[in-house]
Design a protein around this motif. Sequence first.
Motif, short mmCIF file in Angstrom:
data_model
loop_
_atom_site.label_atom_id
_atom_site.label_comp_id
_atom_site.label_asym_id
_atom_site.label_seq_id
_atom_site.Cartn_x
_atom_site.Cartn_y
_atom_site.Cartn_z
N GLU A 117 24.06 -103.11 -84.41
CA GLU A 117 22.70 -103.34 -85.22
C GLU A 117 21.67 -103.60 -84.12
N ILE A 118 22.10 -104.27 -83.04
CA ILE A 118 21.05 -104.51 -82.13
C ILE A 118 20.50 -103.39 -81.34
N SER A 119 21.78 -102.29 -81.32
CA SER A 119 21.21 -101.27 -80.16
C SER A 119 20.94 -100.14 -81.12
N GLY A 120 21.14 -99.92 -82.36
CA GLY A 120 20.79 -98.93 -83.11
C GLY A 120 21.81 -97.70 -83.10
N MET A 121 22.96 -98.18 -82.77
CA MET A 121 24.22 -97.08 -82.55
C MET A 121 24.97 -97.51 -83.67
N ASP A 122 25.93 -96.11 -84.16
CA ASP A 122 26.64 -96.11 -85.03
C ASP A 122 28.04 -96.39 -84.68
N GLU A 123 28.62 -96.26 -83.72
CA GLU A 123 29.98 -96.28 -83.21
C GLU A 123 29.96 -97.19 -81.81
N MET A 124 31.00 -97.91 -81.30
CA MET A 124 31.29 -98.52 -80.24
C MET A 124 32.41 -98.70 -79.76
N THR A 125 32.52 -98.75 -78.31
CA THR A 125 33.94 -98.90 -77.75
C THR A 125 33.71 -100.13 -76.65
N PHE A 126 34.70 -100.81 -76.67
CA PHE A 126 34.73 -102.04 -75.69
C PHE A 126 35.54 -101.74 -74.37
N GLN A 127 35.90 -100.58 -74.12
CA GLN A 127 36.89 -100.26 -73.19
C GLN A 127 36.28 -100.45 -71.81
N PRO A 128 35.09 -100.00 -71.57
CA PRO A 128 34.62 -99.71 -69.97
C PRO A 128 34.31 -101.14 -69.68
N ALA A 129 35.06 -101.39 -68.34
CA ALA A 129 35.09 -102.99 -67.86
C ALA A 129 33.59 -103.24 -67.10
N ARG A 249 14.92 -101.02 -81.08
CA ARG A 249 16.44 -100.71 -80.72
C ARG A 249 16.43 -99.25 -79.96
N PRO A 250 17.17 -99.24 -78.87
CA PRO A 250 17.38 -97.95 -78.24
C PRO A 250 17.57 -96.94 -79.31
N GLY A 251 18.36 -96.99 -80.16
CA GLY A 251 18.69 -96.14 -81.11
C GLY A 251 17.47 -95.36 -81.97
N ASP A 252 16.35 -96.36 -82.14
CA ASP A 252 15.11 -95.85 -82.69
C ASP A 252 14.09 -95.53 -81.80
N MET A 253 14.60 -95.68 -80.51
CA MET A 253 13.77 -94.86 -79.45
C MET A 253 13.84 -93.55 -79.27
N GLY A 254 15.32 -93.23 -79.86
CA GLY A 254 15.62 -91.77 -79.71
C GLY A 254 16.81 -91.41 -78.90
N PHE A 255 17.47 -92.67 -78.41
CA PHE A 255 18.79 -92.41 -77.72
C PHE A 255 19.96 -92.21 -78.13
N ASP A 256 20.58 -91.21 -77.94
CA ASP A 256 22.05 -90.83 -78.38
C ASP A 256 23.18 -91.58 -77.95
N CYS A 257 23.21 -92.28 -76.67
CA CYS A 257 24.19 -93.01 -76.51
C CYS A 257 23.61 -94.18 -75.38
N ILE A 258 24.20 -95.20 -75.32
CA ILE A 258 24.04 -96.28 -74.39
C ILE A 258 25.13 -97.17 -73.79
N HIS A 259 24.97 -97.99 -72.70
CA HIS A 259 25.94 -98.94 -72.51
C HIS A 259 25.17 -100.19 -72.52
N MET A 260 25.70 -101.22 -72.75
CA MET A 260 25.25 -102.61 -72.43
C MET A 260 26.15 -103.52 -71.63
N ASN A 261 25.80 -104.06 -70.93
CA ASN A 261 26.34 -105.04 -70.09
C ASN A 261 26.48 -106.54 -70.95
N LEU A 262 27.75 -106.60 -71.43
CA LEU A 262 27.79 -107.88 -72.23
C LEU A 262 27.91 -109.03 -71.15
#
Length: 467
Positions: A117-129, A249-262
Amino acid sequence: MKLIFEKSVPGRKLSLLPACDVEEYVLPEAFARREALDLPEMSETDVSRHYTELCHNVHGVNCGFYPLGSCTMKYNPRIDEEMASLPGFTDVHPLAPAYATEGCREVLDTAKKYLCEISGMDEMTFQPAAGAHGEFTGVMLIKQYHRSRGDEKRTKIIVPDSAHGTNPATAAMCGFDVVNIASAPNGCVDLEALKAVLGDDTAGLMLTNPNTVGIFDENILEITRLVHDAGGLCYYDGANLNAVMGIVRPGDMGFDCIHMNLHKTFATPHGGGGPGAGAVGCKSFLKEFMPRSATMQGEGGIQVRGFSGNFLVVVKAMTYLLTLGREGVPEAAVNAVLNANYLMQRIKGTFTPAFDRICMHEFVLDLSEFKKETGVSALDVAKTLIDYGMHPPTMYFPLIVHEALMLEPTETESKETLDWAAEIFRKLYQMGHDDPSYMHAAPHHAQIGRPDEVGAARNPVLRWKKA
Ligand SMILES: *Cc1c(COP(=O)(O)O)cnc(C)c1O
Protein backbone atom coordinates in the motif's frame (compact mmCIF):
# COMPACT_ATOMS: atom_id res chain seq x y z
CA MET A 1 42.64 -0.68 23.00
CA LYS A 2 43.91 -4.26 23.22
CA LEU A 3 42.26 -7.24 21.57
CA ILE A 4 40.63 -9.75 23.89
CA PHE A 5 43.30 -12.28 22.86
CA GLU A 6 46.03 -9.91 23.98
CA LYS A 7 44.38 -9.59 27.39
CA SER A 8 44.39 -13.34 27.92
CA VAL A 9 46.18 -14.66 31.03
CA PRO A 10 46.99 -18.40 30.89
CA GLY A 11 44.99 -20.34 33.43
CA ARG A 12 42.48 -17.60 34.21
CA LYS A 13 38.95 -18.93 34.01
CA LEU A 14 35.39 -17.85 34.28
CA SER A 15 33.38 -20.62 35.83
CA LEU A 16 29.87 -20.42 34.47
CA LEU A 17 29.11 -24.11 34.30
CA PRO A 18 28.48 -26.29 37.36
CA ALA A 19 30.52 -29.49 37.69
CA CYS A 20 29.33 -32.18 35.30
CA ASP A 21 26.89 -34.52 37.04
CA VAL A 22 26.17 -36.88 34.15
CA GLU A 23 28.38 -39.42 32.49
CA GLU A 24 30.80 -37.70 30.11
CA TYR A 25 30.61 -38.67 26.49
CA VAL A 26 33.80 -38.86 24.52
CA LEU A 27 33.49 -37.90 20.87
CA PRO A 28 34.68 -40.46 18.31
CA GLU A 29 38.29 -39.83 17.37
CA ALA A 30 37.33 -38.80 13.81
CA PHE A 31 35.39 -35.80 15.09
CA ALA A 32 37.83 -34.78 17.75
CA ARG A 33 39.80 -31.55 17.48
CA ARG A 34 43.47 -32.03 16.58
CA GLU A 35 44.73 -29.06 18.55
CA ALA A 36 43.31 -27.21 21.51
CA LEU A 37 41.25 -24.12 20.59
CA ASP A 38 43.26 -21.01 21.28
CA LEU A 39 40.61 -19.07 23.20
CA PRO A 40 41.38 -16.11 25.44
CA GLU A 41 41.50 -16.95 29.13
CA MET A 42 39.85 -14.26 31.20
CA SER A 43 37.72 -13.61 34.25
CA GLU A 44 34.07 -12.69 33.85
CA THR A 45 34.77 -9.14 35.07
CA ASP A 46 37.43 -8.64 32.42
CA VAL A 47 35.25 -10.01 29.63
CA SER A 48 32.42 -7.74 30.71
CA ARG A 49 34.73 -4.70 30.84
CA HIS A 50 36.25 -5.55 27.49
CA TYR A 51 32.92 -5.54 25.68
CA THR A 52 31.66 -2.49 27.57
CA GLU A 53 34.77 -0.61 26.50
CA LEU A 54 34.19 -1.66 22.89
CA CYS A 55 30.61 -0.50 23.23
CA HIS A 56 31.77 2.92 24.45
CA ASN A 57 34.01 3.28 21.43
CA VAL A 58 31.12 2.95 19.03
CA HIS A 59 28.87 5.84 18.14
CA GLY A 60 25.28 4.69 17.69
CA VAL A 61 21.93 6.42 17.49
CA ASN A 62 21.58 5.76 21.22
CA CYS A 63 24.76 7.76 21.93
CA GLY A 64 23.99 10.88 19.97
CA PHE A 65 23.19 12.63 16.73
CA TYR A 66 23.89 10.54 13.63
CA PRO A 67 23.00 12.54 10.51
CA LEU A 68 24.42 10.03 8.01
CA GLY A 69 22.66 11.11 4.82
CA SER A 70 21.02 8.44 2.67
CA CYS A 71 21.30 5.95 5.55
CA THR A 72 18.39 7.05 7.78
CA MET A 73 20.05 6.43 11.11
CA LYS A 74 16.96 7.06 13.15
CA TYR A 75 15.86 5.86 16.55
CA ASN A 76 14.23 2.46 16.37
CA PRO A 77 11.50 1.99 18.96
CA ARG A 78 12.27 -0.71 21.52
CA ILE A 79 8.89 -2.36 21.02
CA ASP A 80 10.01 -3.51 17.57
CA GLU A 81 12.94 -5.39 19.11
CA GLU A 82 10.66 -6.82 21.78
CA MET A 83 8.25 -8.24 19.23
CA ALA A 84 11.12 -9.66 17.19
CA SER A 85 12.41 -11.48 20.28
CA LEU A 86 9.17 -13.36 21.02
CA PRO A 87 10.01 -17.08 21.09
CA GLY A 88 7.19 -17.84 18.65
CA PHE A 89 9.16 -15.86 16.08
CA THR A 90 12.75 -16.59 17.09
CA ASP A 91 12.36 -20.34 17.58
CA VAL A 92 10.39 -21.20 14.46
CA HIS A 93 12.07 -23.54 12.00
CA PRO A 94 11.77 -22.55 8.34
CA LEU A 95 10.71 -26.09 7.45
CA ALA A 96 8.05 -26.26 10.15
CA PRO A 97 4.70 -27.44 8.76
CA ALA A 98 2.15 -24.85 7.67
CA TYR A 99 -0.18 -25.48 10.62
CA ALA A 100 2.63 -24.52 13.00
CA THR A 101 3.61 -21.29 11.26
CA GLU A 102 0.30 -19.55 10.72
CA GLY A 103 1.31 -16.63 12.91
CA CYS A 104 4.55 -16.12 11.03
CA ARG A 105 2.77 -16.23 7.71
CA GLU A 106 0.31 -13.68 8.98
CA VAL A 107 3.24 -11.38 9.82
CA LEU A 108 4.56 -11.74 6.28
CA ASP A 109 1.13 -11.18 4.76
CA THR A 110 0.39 -8.16 6.95
CA ALA A 111 3.77 -6.53 6.30
CA LYS A 112 3.33 -7.21 2.60
CA LYS A 113 -0.14 -5.66 2.57
CA TYR A 114 1.03 -2.45 4.25
CA LEU A 115 4.26 -2.12 2.30
CA CYS A 116 2.44 -2.73 -0.99
CA GLU A 117 0.00 0.00 0.00
CA ILE A 118 2.82 2.40 0.90
CA SER A 119 4.79 1.72 -2.28
CA GLY A 120 1.86 1.35 -4.68
CA MET A 121 2.97 -2.13 -5.72
CA ASP A 122 0.88 -5.30 -6.16
CA GLU A 123 3.28 -8.04 -5.08
CA MET A 124 6.23 -8.24 -2.70
CA THR A 125 9.02 -10.57 -1.64
CA PHE A 126 11.07 -10.38 1.55
CA GLN A 127 13.82 -12.69 0.36
CA PRO A 128 16.56 -10.16 -0.45
CA ALA A 129 18.79 -9.52 2.56
CA ALA A 130 19.85 -5.95 1.76
CA GLY A 131 19.21 -3.02 -0.51
CA ALA A 132 21.77 -4.01 -3.12
CA HIS A 133 20.41 -7.57 -3.05
CA GLY A 134 16.92 -6.13 -3.62
CA GLU A 135 18.19 -4.10 -6.56
CA PHE A 136 19.65 -7.26 -8.05
CA THR A 137 16.32 -9.06 -7.62
CA GLY A 138 14.37 -6.14 -9.09
CA VAL A 139 16.59 -5.65 -12.11
CA MET A 140 16.44 -9.40 -12.76
CA LEU A 141 12.65 -8.97 -12.95
CA ILE A 142 13.19 -6.41 -15.70
CA LYS A 143 15.56 -8.78 -17.48
CA GLN A 144 13.13 -11.71 -17.24
CA TYR A 145 10.28 -9.53 -18.49
CA HIS A 146 12.07 -8.51 -21.69
CA ARG A 147 13.37 -12.03 -22.22
CA SER A 148 9.89 -13.52 -21.84
CA ARG A 149 8.73 -11.30 -24.70
CA GLY A 150 11.68 -12.29 -26.88
CA ASP A 151 12.93 -8.71 -26.66
CA GLU A 152 16.60 -9.61 -26.37
CA LYS A 153 18.01 -6.39 -27.82
CA ARG A 154 17.29 -4.43 -24.63
CA THR A 155 20.75 -4.50 -23.08
CA LYS A 156 21.03 -1.08 -21.46
CA ILE A 157 20.07 0.28 -18.07
CA ILE A 158 20.09 4.03 -17.61
CA VAL A 159 21.46 5.37 -14.33
CA PRO A 160 21.77 9.08 -13.45
CA ASP A 161 25.18 10.25 -12.20
CA SER A 162 23.64 11.11 -8.81
CA ALA A 163 22.78 7.44 -8.18
CA HIS A 164 23.94 5.37 -5.26
CA GLY A 165 26.94 3.30 -6.35
CA THR A 166 24.96 0.09 -5.95
CA ASN A 167 22.73 1.04 -8.93
CA PRO A 168 25.34 0.84 -11.70
CA ALA A 169 26.96 -2.11 -9.91
CA THR A 170 23.62 -3.95 -9.88
CA ALA A 171 22.90 -3.26 -13.54
CA ALA A 172 26.35 -4.55 -14.46
CA MET A 173 25.96 -7.66 -12.29
CA CYS A 174 22.68 -8.42 -14.03
CA GLY A 175 24.55 -8.37 -17.33
CA PHE A 176 23.41 -4.98 -18.60
CA ASP A 177 25.46 -2.14 -20.04
CA VAL A 178 25.23 0.89 -17.80
CA VAL A 179 24.37 4.19 -19.46
CA ASN A 180 25.20 7.14 -17.22
CA ILE A 181 23.32 10.38 -17.69
CA ALA A 182 24.42 13.69 -16.27
CA SER A 183 22.05 15.49 -13.91
CA ALA A 184 20.60 18.90 -14.69
CA PRO A 185 22.08 21.85 -12.74
CA ASN A 186 19.26 21.50 -10.18
CA GLY A 187 20.37 17.93 -9.37
CA CYS A 188 17.38 16.32 -11.10
CA VAL A 189 17.19 14.17 -14.21
CA ASP A 190 18.05 16.14 -17.33
CA LEU A 191 15.12 15.33 -19.64
CA GLU A 192 17.07 16.08 -22.80
CA ALA A 193 19.95 13.85 -21.67
CA LEU A 194 17.43 11.10 -20.92
CA LYS A 195 15.71 11.41 -24.31
CA ALA A 196 19.09 11.26 -26.02
CA VAL A 197 19.90 7.82 -24.62
CA LEU A 198 16.45 6.19 -24.79
CA GLY A 199 15.89 3.73 -27.59
CA ASP A 200 14.88 0.19 -28.47
CA ASP A 201 17.94 -1.07 -26.61
CA THR A 202 16.72 0.46 -23.31
CA ALA A 203 15.87 -2.21 -20.76
CA GLY A 204 15.08 0.25 -18.03
CA LEU A 205 15.93 3.17 -15.78
CA MET A 206 17.04 3.02 -12.14
CA LEU A 207 16.09 6.10 -10.15
CA THR A 208 16.03 7.39 -6.60
CA ASN A 209 13.31 9.96 -5.88
CA PRO A 210 13.73 12.07 -3.83
CA ASN A 211 17.20 11.77 -5.30
CA THR A 212 20.50 11.63 -3.46
CA VAL A 213 20.70 15.42 -3.15
CA GLY A 214 17.39 15.33 -1.29
CA ILE A 215 15.24 16.80 -4.04
CA PHE A 216 11.96 15.43 -5.35
CA ASP A 217 12.10 15.35 -9.15
CA GLU A 218 9.27 17.53 -10.46
CA ASN A 219 9.36 15.77 -13.82
CA ILE A 220 8.94 12.31 -12.39
CA LEU A 221 5.76 11.46 -14.36
CA GLU A 222 7.35 12.70 -17.57
CA ILE A 223 10.50 10.66 -16.85
CA THR A 224 8.68 7.38 -16.31
CA ARG A 225 6.43 8.05 -19.31
CA LEU A 226 9.44 8.62 -21.58
CA VAL A 227 11.04 5.35 -20.44
CA HIS A 228 7.80 3.41 -20.92
CA ASP A 229 7.26 4.94 -24.36
CA ALA A 230 10.70 3.65 -25.33
CA GLY A 231 9.67 0.16 -24.13
CA GLY A 232 11.79 0.20 -20.96
CA LEU A 233 10.76 -0.39 -17.36
CA CYS A 234 11.30 1.86 -14.36
CA TYR A 235 13.08 0.71 -11.22
CA TYR A 236 12.69 2.75 -8.03
CA ASP A 237 15.56 2.68 -5.56
CA GLY A 238 13.48 3.04 -2.41
CA ALA A 239 16.33 2.26 -0.02
CA ASN A 240 15.22 5.30 1.89
CA LEU A 241 11.50 5.97 1.94
CA ASN A 242 11.50 8.36 4.86
CA ALA A 243 10.44 11.46 2.95
CA VAL A 244 7.58 9.94 1.01
CA MET A 245 6.03 7.08 2.96
CA GLY A 246 2.30 7.62 3.28
CA ILE A 247 2.55 10.78 1.15
CA VAL A 248 3.27 9.71 -2.44
CA ARG A 249 3.70 6.24 -3.88
CA PRO A 250 6.42 5.11 -6.29
CA GLY A 251 3.76 2.99 -8.02
CA ASP A 252 1.80 6.17 -8.78
CA MET A 253 4.95 7.90 -10.04
CA GLY A 254 5.06 5.27 -12.80
CA PHE A 255 7.58 2.81 -11.37
CA ASP A 256 7.20 -0.89 -12.15
CA CYS A 257 9.34 -2.35 -9.39
CA ILE A 258 11.06 -1.16 -6.28
CA HIS A 259 13.14 -2.19 -3.32
CA MET A 260 12.80 -0.75 0.16
CA ASN A 261 15.41 -1.10 2.86
CA LEU A 262 13.45 -2.24 5.90
CA HIS A 263 16.70 -1.56 7.78
CA LYS A 264 16.63 2.12 6.94
CA THR A 265 13.06 3.32 6.99
CA PHE A 266 11.22 0.54 8.80
CA ALA A 267 12.80 0.10 12.21
CA THR A 268 15.74 -2.26 11.96
CA PRO A 269 18.95 -0.76 13.34
CA HIS A 270 21.80 -0.98 10.89
CA GLY A 271 25.31 0.21 10.29
CA GLY A 272 27.07 -2.64 12.03
CA GLY A 273 26.46 -5.13 9.26
CA GLY A 274 23.58 -6.84 11.03
CA PRO A 275 20.73 -8.52 9.21
CA GLY A 276 18.67 -6.31 6.93
CA ALA A 277 15.94 -6.79 4.36
CA GLY A 278 15.56 -5.32 0.90
CA ALA A 279 11.87 -5.95 0.31
CA VAL A 280 11.17 -6.00 -3.42
CA GLY A 281 7.78 -4.96 -4.77
CA CYS A 282 6.45 -5.06 -8.30
CA LYS A 283 3.35 -4.34 -10.35
CA SER A 284 1.19 -7.35 -11.15
CA PHE A 285 2.53 -7.82 -14.70
CA LEU A 286 5.95 -8.68 -13.22
CA LYS A 287 4.58 -11.01 -10.55
CA GLU A 288 5.33 -14.20 -12.48
CA PHE A 289 9.07 -13.39 -12.37
CA MET A 290 9.24 -12.85 -8.62
CA PRO A 291 11.31 -15.22 -6.50
CA ARG A 292 9.23 -18.04 -5.11
CA SER A 293 8.78 -18.92 -1.50
CA ALA A 294 6.81 -15.91 -0.34
CA THR A 295 5.55 -18.11 2.49
CA MET A 296 7.53 -19.93 5.15
CA GLN A 297 7.43 -23.08 3.02
CA GLY A 298 10.20 -23.43 0.45
CA GLU A 299 8.46 -23.97 -2.87
CA GLY A 300 11.45 -24.17 -5.15
CA GLY A 301 11.79 -22.03 -8.27
CA ILE A 302 13.99 -18.95 -8.50
CA GLN A 303 15.25 -17.95 -5.12
CA VAL A 304 17.68 -15.21 -4.21
CA ARG A 305 17.86 -16.38 -0.63
CA GLY A 306 16.50 -19.18 1.51
CA PHE A 307 12.87 -19.20 2.65
CA SER A 308 11.52 -15.74 3.51
CA GLY A 309 14.81 -13.92 3.99
CA ASN A 310 15.52 -12.25 7.31
CA PHE A 311 12.12 -12.89 8.82
CA LEU A 312 12.70 -11.06 12.12
CA VAL A 313 13.44 -7.83 10.23
CA VAL A 314 9.97 -8.16 8.72
CA VAL A 315 8.50 -8.62 12.22
CA LYS A 316 10.08 -5.30 13.20
CA ALA A 317 8.79 -3.55 10.08
CA MET A 318 5.27 -4.84 10.71
CA THR A 319 5.38 -3.78 14.36
CA TYR A 320 6.65 -0.35 13.36
CA LEU A 321 3.83 0.10 10.84
CA LEU A 322 1.18 -1.13 13.26
CA THR A 323 2.38 1.19 16.03
CA LEU A 324 2.53 4.24 13.75
CA GLY A 325 -0.70 3.47 11.96
CA ARG A 326 -2.30 5.27 9.04
CA GLU A 327 -1.72 8.73 10.53
CA GLY A 328 1.69 8.06 12.03
CA VAL A 329 3.44 6.92 8.85
CA PRO A 330 2.89 10.15 6.88
CA GLU A 331 3.48 12.16 10.06
CA ALA A 332 6.94 10.59 10.40
CA ALA A 333 7.67 11.53 6.78
CA VAL A 334 6.48 15.11 7.29
CA ASN A 335 8.65 15.48 10.39
CA ALA A 336 11.68 14.01 8.61
CA VAL A 337 11.30 16.66 5.90
CA LEU A 338 10.65 19.41 8.44
CA ASN A 339 13.74 18.50 10.47
CA ALA A 340 15.97 18.44 7.38
CA ASN A 341 14.72 21.83 6.22
CA TYR A 342 15.05 23.32 9.69
CA LEU A 343 18.64 22.16 10.05
CA MET A 344 19.52 23.30 6.53
CA GLN A 345 18.15 26.78 7.23
CA ARG A 346 20.05 26.97 10.54
CA ILE A 347 23.35 25.94 8.91
CA LYS A 348 22.84 28.01 5.78
CA GLY A 349 24.37 31.23 7.18
CA THR A 350 27.72 29.48 7.36
CA PHE A 351 28.20 26.43 5.12
CA THR A 352 26.49 26.53 1.73
CA PRO A 353 23.76 24.10 0.66
CA ALA A 354 24.56 22.57 -2.73
CA PHE A 355 20.97 23.27 -3.80
CA ASP A 356 19.37 26.18 -2.04
CA ARG A 357 15.72 25.15 -2.17
CA ILE A 358 13.21 23.22 -0.08
CA CYS A 359 14.71 19.78 0.47
CA MET A 360 13.12 16.46 1.33
CA HIS A 361 14.50 14.25 4.14
CA GLU A 362 18.14 15.21 3.54
CA PHE A 363 20.32 17.93 2.11
CA VAL A 364 23.85 18.31 0.82
CA LEU A 365 26.35 20.99 1.79
CA ASP A 366 28.94 22.06 -0.75
CA LEU A 367 32.17 22.96 1.02
CA SER A 368 34.25 23.80 -2.04
CA GLU A 369 34.17 27.57 -1.38
CA PHE A 370 34.95 27.00 2.29
CA LYS A 371 37.88 24.80 1.31
CA LYS A 372 39.19 27.45 -1.06
CA GLU A 373 39.03 30.06 1.71
CA THR A 374 40.46 28.00 4.55
CA GLY A 375 42.12 24.89 3.14
CA VAL A 376 39.80 22.84 5.37
CA SER A 377 38.10 20.00 3.49
CA ALA A 378 34.77 18.25 3.99
CA LEU A 379 36.81 15.37 5.41
CA ASP A 380 38.43 17.69 7.99
CA VAL A 381 35.03 18.99 9.06
CA ALA A 382 33.64 15.46 9.31
CA LYS A 383 36.63 14.35 11.41
CA THR A 384 36.31 17.35 13.74
CA LEU A 385 32.62 16.60 14.30
CA ILE A 386 33.68 13.32 15.92
CA ASP A 387 35.35 15.28 18.72
CA TYR A 388 32.05 17.04 19.38
CA GLY A 389 30.13 13.80 19.81
CA MET A 390 28.41 13.91 16.45
CA HIS A 391 28.63 11.15 13.89
CA PRO A 392 29.96 12.66 10.65
CA PRO A 393 27.49 13.13 7.82
CA THR A 394 27.94 11.14 4.62
CA MET A 395 31.03 12.50 2.86
CA TYR A 396 31.85 12.99 -0.80
CA PHE A 397 28.51 11.63 -1.94
CA PRO A 398 26.73 12.16 -4.24
CA LEU A 399 29.64 12.48 -6.65
CA ILE A 400 28.03 15.38 -8.50
CA VAL A 401 28.79 17.70 -5.57
CA HIS A 402 32.46 18.34 -4.76
CA GLU A 403 33.39 18.55 -1.07
CA ALA A 404 29.95 17.20 -0.22
CA LEU A 405 28.56 16.64 3.25
CA MET A 406 25.13 15.05 3.19
CA LEU A 407 22.95 15.40 6.25
CA GLU A 408 19.82 13.47 7.13
CA PRO A 409 18.68 14.38 10.63
CA THR A 410 15.58 12.10 10.57
CA GLU A 411 12.25 12.65 12.29
CA THR A 412 13.34 11.20 15.61
CA GLU A 413 15.54 14.18 16.58
CA SER A 414 14.27 17.03 18.73
CA LYS A 415 14.54 20.74 17.96
CA GLU A 416 17.10 21.02 20.78
CA THR A 417 19.35 18.45 19.12
CA LEU A 418 19.04 20.18 15.75
CA ASP A 419 19.86 23.56 17.36
CA TRP A 420 22.86 21.97 19.06
CA ALA A 421 24.04 20.47 15.75
CA ALA A 422 23.64 23.81 13.95
CA GLU A 423 25.69 25.46 16.69
CA ILE A 424 28.50 22.91 16.26
CA PHE A 425 28.55 23.52 12.52
CA ARG A 426 28.73 27.29 13.15
CA LYS A 427 31.63 26.72 15.53
CA LEU A 428 33.51 24.58 13.00
CA TYR A 429 32.94 27.14 10.28
CA GLN A 430 34.62 29.73 12.49
CA MET A 431 37.35 27.28 13.50
CA GLY A 432 38.11 26.69 9.82
CA HIS A 433 39.03 30.36 9.53
CA ASP A 434 40.80 30.66 12.91
CA ASP A 435 42.61 27.36 13.43
CA PRO A 436 42.58 25.20 10.30
CA SER A 437 45.56 23.11 11.41
CA TYR A 438 43.56 21.83 14.39
CA MET A 439 40.95 20.56 11.95
CA HIS A 440 43.50 18.99 9.61
CA ALA A 441 44.65 16.84 12.53
CA ALA A 442 41.21 15.98 13.94
CA PRO A 443 39.84 13.92 15.55
CA HIS A 444 41.85 14.51 18.70
CA HIS A 445 39.73 12.40 21.06
CA ALA A 446 38.92 9.23 19.14
CA GLN A 447 40.42 5.74 19.26
CA ILE A 448 41.24 5.88 15.58
CA GLY A 449 41.91 9.18 13.85
CA ARG A 450 42.79 8.97 10.22
CA PRO A 451 43.24 5.41 9.06
CA ASP A 452 45.04 4.80 5.80
CA GLU A 453 41.91 4.10 3.77
CA VAL A 454 43.72 3.33 0.52
CA GLY A 455 46.10 0.99 2.32
CA ALA A 456 43.19 -0.71 4.05
CA ALA A 457 41.48 -1.30 0.72
CA ARG A 458 44.62 -2.39 -1.15
CA ASN A 459 46.22 -4.51 1.56
CA PRO A 460 43.44 -5.54 3.90
CA VAL A 461 44.54 -7.29 7.08
CA LEU A 462 41.44 -9.20 8.03
CA ARG A 463 42.88 -11.69 10.46
CA TRP A 464 44.74 -11.30 13.69
CA LYS A 465 47.69 -13.62 14.13
CA LYS A 466 49.33 -14.33 17.41
CA ALA A 467 52.83 -12.91 17.53
C1 LIG B 1 21.65 2.31 1.35
C2 LIG B 1 21.29 2.48 -0.05
C3 LIG B 1 21.39 1.40 -0.95
C4 LIG B 1 22.01 0.06 -0.59
O1 LIG B 1 21.41 -0.61 0.49
P1 LIG B 1 22.24 -1.77 1.26
O2 LIG B 1 21.26 -2.37 2.21
O3 LIG B 1 23.38 -1.07 1.92
O4 LIG B 1 22.71 -2.75 0.25
C5 LIG B 1 20.97 1.61 -2.25
N1 LIG B 1 20.51 2.80 -2.66
C6 LIG B 1 20.41 3.88 -1.82
C7 LIG B 1 19.85 5.17 -2.34
C8 LIG B 1 20.80 3.75 -0.49
O5 LIG B 1 20.71 4.80 0.32
